[in-house]
Design an enzyme around this catalytic site. Sequence first.
Site, PDB file in Angstrom:
ATOM      1  N   ASP A 107      73.547  85.728 -68.023  1.00 32.69           N
ATOM      2  CA  ASP A 107      72.693  86.211 -66.944  1.00 32.69           C
ATOM      3  C   ASP A 107      72.545  87.712 -67.136  1.00 32.69           C
ATOM      4  OD1 ASP A 107      71.502  87.048 -64.631  1.00 32.69           O
ATOM      5  OD2 ASP A 107      72.999  86.197 -63.272  1.00 32.69           O
ATOM      6  N   GLU A 154      79.620  83.964 -63.480  1.00 32.11           N
ATOM      7  CA  GLU A 154      79.928  83.922 -62.044  1.00 32.11           C
ATOM      8  C   GLU A 154      80.908  82.794 -61.717  1.00 32.11           C
ATOM      9  OE1 GLU A 154      77.664  85.503 -58.451  1.00 32.11           O
ATOM     10  OE2 GLU A 154      76.053  84.666 -59.694  1.00 32.11           O
ATOM     11  N   ASP A 214      72.053  78.534 -57.969  1.00 25.52           N
ATOM     12  CA  ASP A 214      70.711  79.113 -57.856  1.00 25.52           C
ATOM     13  C   ASP A 214      70.108  79.398 -59.230  1.00 25.52           C
ATOM     14  OD1 ASP A 214      72.645  81.068 -58.198  1.00 25.52           O
ATOM     15  OD2 ASP A 214      71.753  82.497 -56.812  1.00 25.52           O
TER      16      ASP A 214
END
Length: 256
Positions: free
Chosen positions: A148, A35, A244
Amino acid sequence: MRIVSANLNGVRSAANKGFFDWLQSSGADVVCVQELKAQLPDMSAAMLAPAGYHGFFHPAEKKGYSGVGIYCRRAPDRVVEGLGIADIDAEGRYLRADFGQLSVISLYLPSGSSSEERQQVKFSFLERFMPHMRALIAEGREVIVCGDWNIAHQPIDLKNWKGNLKNSGFLPEERAWLSELFGHGWVDVWRTLYPEAPGYTWWSNRGQAYAKDVGWRIDYHISTPGIAAQAQAGSIYKDIKFSDHAPLTIDYAGAL
Protein backbone atom coordinates in the site's frame (compact mmCIF):
# COMPACT_ATOMS: atom_id res chain seq x y z
CA MET A 1 4.93 -17.59 -9.72
CA ARG A 2 1.94 -15.86 -8.15
CA ILE A 3 2.48 -12.91 -5.81
CA VAL A 4 -0.27 -11.09 -3.93
CA SER A 5 -0.35 -7.76 -2.11
CA ALA A 6 -3.19 -7.20 0.36
CA ASN A 7 -3.81 -4.46 2.91
CA LEU A 8 -5.87 -6.29 5.53
CA ASN A 9 -6.88 -3.31 7.70
CA GLY A 10 -6.45 -5.64 10.66
CA VAL A 11 -5.35 -9.26 10.30
CA ARG A 12 -7.87 -10.46 12.89
CA SER A 13 -10.72 -8.65 11.17
CA ALA A 14 -9.69 -10.01 7.77
CA ALA A 15 -9.44 -13.52 9.22
CA ASN A 16 -13.02 -13.26 10.47
CA LYS A 17 -14.08 -12.26 6.95
CA GLY A 18 -12.48 -15.33 5.37
CA PHE A 19 -9.10 -14.04 4.20
CA PHE A 20 -7.20 -17.16 5.21
CA ASP A 21 -9.78 -19.43 3.59
CA TRP A 22 -9.25 -17.43 0.40
CA LEU A 23 -5.49 -17.65 0.83
CA GLN A 24 -5.65 -21.46 0.76
CA SER A 25 -7.45 -21.38 -2.58
CA SER A 26 -5.51 -18.46 -4.10
CA GLY A 27 -2.58 -20.43 -5.49
CA ALA A 28 -0.27 -17.71 -4.22
CA ASP A 29 3.43 -18.41 -3.74
CA VAL A 30 4.03 -15.20 -1.78
CA VAL A 31 1.49 -12.93 -0.08
CA CYS A 32 2.56 -9.52 1.20
CA VAL A 33 0.16 -8.10 3.78
CA GLN A 34 -0.07 -4.66 5.33
CA GLU A 35 -1.86 -3.08 8.28
CA LEU A 36 -1.69 -6.10 10.55
CA LYS A 37 -2.91 -3.94 13.46
CA ALA A 38 -1.67 -6.72 15.72
CA GLN A 39 1.44 -7.89 17.49
CA LEU A 40 2.57 -11.50 17.44
CA PRO A 41 0.91 -12.53 20.74
CA ASP A 42 -2.40 -11.23 19.34
CA MET A 43 -2.27 -13.56 16.34
CA SER A 44 -3.53 -17.14 16.27
CA ALA A 45 -1.42 -20.05 15.02
CA ALA A 46 -3.41 -20.00 11.78
CA MET A 47 -2.55 -16.33 11.28
CA LEU A 48 1.12 -16.82 12.11
CA ALA A 49 1.64 -19.84 9.85
CA PRO A 50 -1.34 -20.74 7.64
CA ALA A 51 -1.32 -24.31 6.31
CA GLY A 52 1.34 -24.61 3.61
CA TYR A 53 2.90 -21.21 4.32
CA HIS A 54 5.71 -19.72 6.37
CA GLY A 55 4.86 -16.43 8.06
CA PHE A 56 7.17 -13.48 8.80
CA PHE A 57 6.14 -10.19 10.39
CA HIS A 58 7.28 -6.68 11.26
CA PRO A 59 4.64 -5.36 13.69
CA ALA A 60 4.45 -1.77 14.89
CA GLU A 61 5.47 -1.00 18.45
CA LYS A 62 2.11 0.70 19.00
CA LYS A 63 -0.66 -1.80 19.62
CA GLY A 64 -3.41 -2.07 17.03
CA TYR A 65 -1.47 -0.07 14.46
CA SER A 66 0.25 -0.60 11.11
CA GLY A 67 2.55 -3.63 10.71
CA VAL A 68 3.48 -5.73 7.68
CA GLY A 69 3.94 -9.41 6.96
CA ILE A 70 4.91 -11.93 4.30
CA TYR A 71 3.44 -15.41 3.82
CA CYS A 72 5.41 -17.70 1.51
CA ARG A 73 5.30 -21.34 0.47
CA ARG A 74 9.08 -21.57 0.15
CA ALA A 75 11.21 -20.63 3.14
CA PRO A 76 13.26 -17.54 2.30
CA ASP A 77 17.04 -17.53 2.35
CA ARG A 78 17.03 -14.31 4.34
CA VAL A 79 14.51 -11.98 5.98
CA VAL A 80 15.20 -8.30 6.70
CA GLU A 81 12.89 -6.58 9.16
CA GLY A 82 12.77 -2.81 8.88
CA LEU A 83 14.89 -0.18 7.16
CA GLY A 84 17.25 0.54 10.02
CA ILE A 85 15.59 3.94 10.56
CA ALA A 86 14.24 4.04 14.11
CA ASP A 87 11.08 6.13 13.75
CA ILE A 88 10.01 4.34 10.55
CA ASP A 89 10.76 0.89 11.93
CA ALA A 90 8.76 1.66 15.09
CA GLU A 91 5.68 1.83 12.85
CA GLY A 92 6.29 -1.58 11.21
CA ARG A 93 6.37 -0.57 7.54
CA TYR A 94 8.99 -2.70 5.74
CA LEU A 95 9.75 -6.41 5.50
CA ARG A 96 12.01 -8.06 2.92
CA ALA A 97 12.35 -11.74 2.02
CA ASP A 98 15.09 -13.02 -0.29
CA PHE A 99 14.62 -16.10 -2.45
CA GLY A 100 17.76 -16.75 -4.48
CA GLN A 101 18.19 -13.74 -6.78
CA LEU A 102 14.68 -12.42 -6.08
CA SER A 103 13.67 -10.18 -3.21
CA VAL A 104 10.01 -9.63 -2.32
CA ILE A 105 9.19 -6.70 -0.03
CA SER A 106 5.99 -5.88 1.86
CA LEU A 107 5.65 -2.11 2.25
CA TYR A 108 3.12 0.06 4.01
CA LEU A 109 3.82 3.67 3.15
CA PRO A 110 2.32 6.20 5.59
CA SER A 111 -0.98 7.91 4.92
CA GLY A 112 -1.18 11.65 5.37
CA SER A 113 -4.94 11.94 5.26
CA SER A 114 -5.61 12.15 9.00
CA SER A 115 -3.74 15.39 9.73
CA GLU A 116 -1.14 17.84 8.46
CA GLU A 117 1.27 16.35 10.98
CA ARG A 118 0.90 12.89 9.44
CA GLN A 119 1.31 14.39 5.96
CA GLN A 120 4.67 15.74 7.06
CA VAL A 121 5.57 12.28 8.40
CA LYS A 122 4.68 10.91 4.97
CA PHE A 123 6.87 13.47 3.20
CA SER A 124 9.73 12.64 5.57
CA PHE A 125 9.31 8.93 4.79
CA LEU A 126 9.36 9.61 1.05
CA GLU A 127 12.51 11.71 1.31
CA ARG A 128 14.36 8.99 3.21
CA PHE A 129 12.94 6.05 1.28
CA MET A 130 14.04 7.20 -2.18
CA PRO A 131 17.76 6.61 -1.47
CA HIS A 132 16.86 3.14 -0.22
CA MET A 133 14.98 2.36 -3.43
CA ARG A 134 17.93 3.60 -5.48
CA ALA A 135 20.28 1.41 -3.45
CA LEU A 136 17.96 -1.57 -3.90
CA ILE A 137 17.98 -1.32 -7.67
CA ALA A 138 21.77 -0.91 -7.58
CA GLU A 139 22.11 -4.32 -5.85
CA GLY A 140 21.56 -5.96 -9.22
CA ARG A 141 18.91 -8.33 -7.85
CA GLU A 142 15.35 -8.72 -9.07
CA VAL A 143 13.06 -7.00 -6.59
CA ILE A 144 9.28 -6.73 -6.24
CA VAL A 145 8.03 -4.15 -3.75
CA CYS A 146 4.41 -5.01 -2.98
CA GLY A 147 2.20 -2.91 -0.82
CA ASP A 148 0.00 0.00 0.00
CA TRP A 149 1.90 3.02 -1.32
CA ASN A 150 -0.90 5.46 -0.42
CA ILE A 151 -0.34 7.44 -3.63
CA ALA A 152 -2.39 7.41 -6.82
CA HIS A 153 0.02 8.29 -9.60
CA GLN A 154 -2.09 9.51 -12.52
CA PRO A 155 -5.72 10.59 -13.11
CA ILE A 156 -6.54 7.08 -14.38
CA ASP A 157 -5.63 5.77 -10.91
CA LEU A 158 -8.59 7.29 -9.08
CA LYS A 159 -12.19 7.91 -10.04
CA ASN A 160 -12.62 11.45 -8.73
CA TRP A 161 -9.19 12.84 -9.58
CA LYS A 162 -10.32 16.44 -10.11
CA GLY A 163 -11.80 16.58 -6.63
CA ASN A 164 -8.64 15.20 -5.01
CA LEU A 165 -5.92 17.41 -6.48
CA LYS A 166 -5.30 19.00 -3.06
CA ASN A 167 -5.82 15.86 -0.99
CA SER A 168 -3.27 13.49 0.50
CA GLY A 169 -2.62 10.58 -1.81
CA PHE A 170 -2.87 12.69 -4.98
CA LEU A 171 -0.80 15.72 -4.10
CA PRO A 172 1.58 16.99 -6.82
CA GLU A 173 4.60 16.33 -4.60
CA GLU A 174 3.55 12.72 -3.96
CA ARG A 175 2.85 12.03 -7.61
CA ALA A 176 6.17 13.62 -8.63
CA TRP A 177 7.93 11.35 -6.14
CA LEU A 178 6.47 8.27 -7.85
CA SER A 179 7.42 9.67 -11.24
CA GLU A 180 10.99 10.11 -9.98
CA LEU A 181 10.98 6.54 -8.70
CA PHE A 182 9.91 5.22 -12.10
CA GLY A 183 12.58 7.43 -13.66
CA HIS A 184 15.21 5.51 -11.68
CA GLY A 185 14.23 2.28 -13.42
CA TRP A 186 11.44 0.93 -11.26
CA VAL A 187 8.37 -0.41 -13.08
CA ASP A 188 4.67 -0.12 -12.19
CA VAL A 189 3.70 -3.67 -13.11
CA TRP A 190 -0.11 -3.28 -13.24
CA ARG A 191 0.04 -0.16 -15.37
CA THR A 192 2.52 -1.84 -17.74
CA LEU A 193 0.21 -4.83 -18.15
CA TYR A 194 -2.98 -2.75 -18.36
CA PRO A 195 -2.33 0.78 -19.65
CA GLU A 196 -6.03 1.67 -19.76
CA ALA A 197 -7.54 -0.33 -16.85
CA PRO A 198 -7.98 1.81 -13.71
CA GLY A 199 -7.23 -1.08 -11.36
CA TYR A 200 -8.72 0.41 -8.20
CA THR A 201 -7.69 -1.37 -5.00
CA TRP A 202 -9.10 0.90 -2.26
CA TRP A 203 -12.51 2.44 -1.63
CA SER A 204 -13.57 4.87 1.06
CA ASN A 205 -16.04 3.56 3.63
CA ARG A 206 -18.02 6.77 3.19
CA GLY A 207 -21.16 6.81 1.09
CA GLN A 208 -21.49 4.24 -1.66
CA ALA A 209 -17.87 4.38 -2.85
CA TYR A 210 -17.44 0.60 -3.05
CA ALA A 211 -20.83 -0.10 -4.61
CA LYS A 212 -20.29 2.65 -7.19
CA ASP A 213 -16.61 1.73 -7.72
CA VAL A 214 -15.40 5.21 -6.78
CA GLY A 215 -11.95 3.91 -5.98
CA TRP A 216 -8.23 4.59 -5.88
CA ARG A 217 -5.32 2.52 -7.14
CA ILE A 218 -2.86 2.84 -4.27
CA ASP A 219 -1.68 -0.79 -3.96
CA TYR A 220 1.14 -1.67 -6.35
CA HIS A 221 3.73 -4.18 -7.41
CA ILE A 222 6.71 -1.92 -8.20
CA SER A 223 9.51 -4.02 -9.62
CA THR A 224 12.94 -4.06 -11.22
CA PRO A 225 12.76 -4.27 -15.02
CA GLY A 226 13.83 -7.90 -15.36
CA ILE A 227 11.12 -9.41 -13.19
CA ALA A 228 8.57 -6.83 -14.39
CA ALA A 229 9.11 -8.14 -17.92
CA GLN A 230 8.12 -11.59 -16.65
CA ALA A 231 4.69 -10.37 -15.50
CA GLN A 232 1.98 -12.20 -17.42
CA ALA A 233 -1.37 -11.23 -15.89
CA GLY A 234 -2.88 -9.34 -12.98
CA SER A 235 -6.18 -9.39 -11.13
CA ILE A 236 -7.96 -7.63 -8.28
CA TYR A 237 -10.11 -9.84 -6.07
CA LYS A 238 -13.47 -8.30 -5.14
CA ASP A 239 -15.75 -11.33 -4.69
CA ILE A 240 -15.32 -11.12 -0.91
CA LYS A 241 -14.51 -7.86 0.87
CA PHE A 242 -11.81 -8.61 3.45
CA SER A 243 -11.05 -4.93 4.14
CA ASP A 244 -11.33 -1.51 2.50
CA HIS A 245 -8.61 -2.73 0.09
CA ALA A 246 -8.80 -5.59 -2.42
CA PRO A 247 -5.97 -8.09 -2.92
CA LEU A 248 -3.82 -7.39 -5.97
CA THR A 249 -2.42 -10.51 -7.67
CA ILE A 250 0.28 -10.60 -10.35
CA ASP A 251 1.42 -13.79 -12.08
CA TYR A 252 5.05 -13.90 -13.20
CA ALA A 253 6.71 -16.44 -15.49
CA GLY A 254 8.86 -19.10 -13.87
CA ALA A 255 8.87 -20.66 -10.42
CA LEU A 256 9.93 -19.17 -7.11
